[in-house]
Enzyme design. Sequence first.
Site, mmCIF file in Angstrom:
data_model
loop_
_atom_site.group_PDB
_atom_site.id
_atom_site.type_symbol
_atom_site.label_atom_id
_atom_site.label_comp_id
_atom_site.label_asym_id
_atom_site.label_seq_id
_atom_site.Cartn_x
_atom_site.Cartn_y
_atom_site.Cartn_z
ATOM 1 N N SER A 57 -21.600 12.635 -4.428
ATOM 2 C CA SER A 57 -22.848 11.895 -5.118
ATOM 3 C C SER A 57 -22.415 10.654 -5.929
ATOM 4 O O SER A 57 -22.174 9.642 -4.823
ATOM 5 C CB SER A 57 -23.082 12.893 -6.282
ATOM 6 O OG SER A 57 -24.201 12.454 -7.120
ATOM 7 N N GLU B 203 -27.546 11.676 1.768
ATOM 8 C CA GLU B 203 -28.172 12.846 1.026
ATOM 9 C C GLU B 203 -28.582 12.020 -0.417
ATOM 10 O O GLU B 203 -28.211 11.266 -0.843
ATOM 11 C CB GLU B 203 -27.106 13.809 0.618
ATOM 12 C CG GLU B 203 -25.965 13.313 -0.115
ATOM 13 C CD GLU B 203 -26.057 13.408 -1.673
ATOM 14 O OE1 GLU B 203 -26.599 14.121 -2.130
ATOM 15 O OE2 GLU B 203 -25.317 12.688 -2.110
ATOM 16 N N HIS C 282 -26.426 17.934 -2.735
ATOM 17 C CA HIS C 282 -26.476 18.758 -3.992
ATOM 18 C C HIS C 282 -27.019 20.195 -3.864
ATOM 19 O O HIS C 282 -27.710 20.697 -4.189
ATOM 20 C CB HIS C 282 -27.278 17.827 -5.026
ATOM 21 C CG HIS C 282 -26.809 16.521 -5.517
ATOM 22 N ND1 HIS C 282 -26.705 15.594 -4.592
ATOM 23 C CD2 HIS C 282 -26.347 16.213 -6.790
ATOM 24 C CE1 HIS C 282 -26.015 14.357 -5.258
ATOM 25 N NE2 HIS C 282 -25.738 14.897 -6.491
#
Length: 347
Positions: free
Chosen positions: A141, A245, A315
């Site tokens: 992330s 992502e 995630h």
Amino acid sequence: MDRRRFIAGTALAATLPLIGLRGAMAASPRGRLLAPALNKGDTVGLVSPSSATADRLGLQLAREQMEALGFKVKTGEHYAARHGHLAGTDAERAGDLNAMFADRQVKAIVCVRGGSGAARLLPLLDYELIRRNPKVLLGYSDITALHSAIHAKTGLVTFHGQIGAGSWNRFNADQFERLFFQRELMEYRNKVDHDGELVPRRNRTLTLRPGIARGELVGGNLTVLTALAGSPYLPDFRGKILFLEDVGEAPYRVDRMFSTLKLMGALDQIAGFIFGECSDCSPGDGYGSLTLDEILDDYILPLKIPAYRGAMIGHIPEQFIVPVGGKVEMDATAGTFRLLEPVLAAD
């Protein structure tokens, strides 16, 4: 989301002229740099380079989970600190990261969590120190900012994967064991889960364009990566396999970020494309929203390169540990990629 507010506050993508972005992308380092292999009993450093952890239990879980993997644990001096939503000031967080790379006892560095704020540290990191002391760095992330900058500046292969306080379920722990302890040349193939269905629905991959491509992996979180546009902290995209992502982004924002990657020349340089999960990225209420399928069709199909979506990256509870800078062969038809070379130095 904290990450989105931080990026909006910097207004980097909106205020930086796109002219000259190609020249601003980092040049290739002299060569790939591999961290030493890991062994049970080694010391792992826990750091918080982004957001603060909401409660003490998260910090305790991070320590206990590293110990359960077989490590001794050393924590950064400020890993439990708070400065606004951040885990300490920029100087404190960067200082903890630099100190862990300098500490000869520490063999790997695991980020407690993501969130936002890691990009603020990039001018404060000691890249020469990191180059002299290569170590495993693990997180995902917001940690994409660290992966991108460290790889661009040093060539070090780092690892986009589970955070310290995240879920270390059987799948994630097995990934870790195979990659770091057994030093396996991993094949990344989605876990098949019928879940009572006649035809499996979960963990499905979808081929965007068939074919096989080889190259080094670059990428991570789409929002964080595109927020580095125009900086010297982006990797070289030429001939690379781009993996992406994201979470909690409306399709119009995803479209804007792909537009940035296109306008800066990154998409035109890659050899292959892997899209993981974009969790909670549905159009929602409203009229005329683009879908993720349409966005990928608009930006990826014209490239005429092997591409697929649905890889277990993002995630999600069970996720791949992806070596940023690792050399892979991807098969877009099968929805897999595999390591071609070791991503850790020999003992």
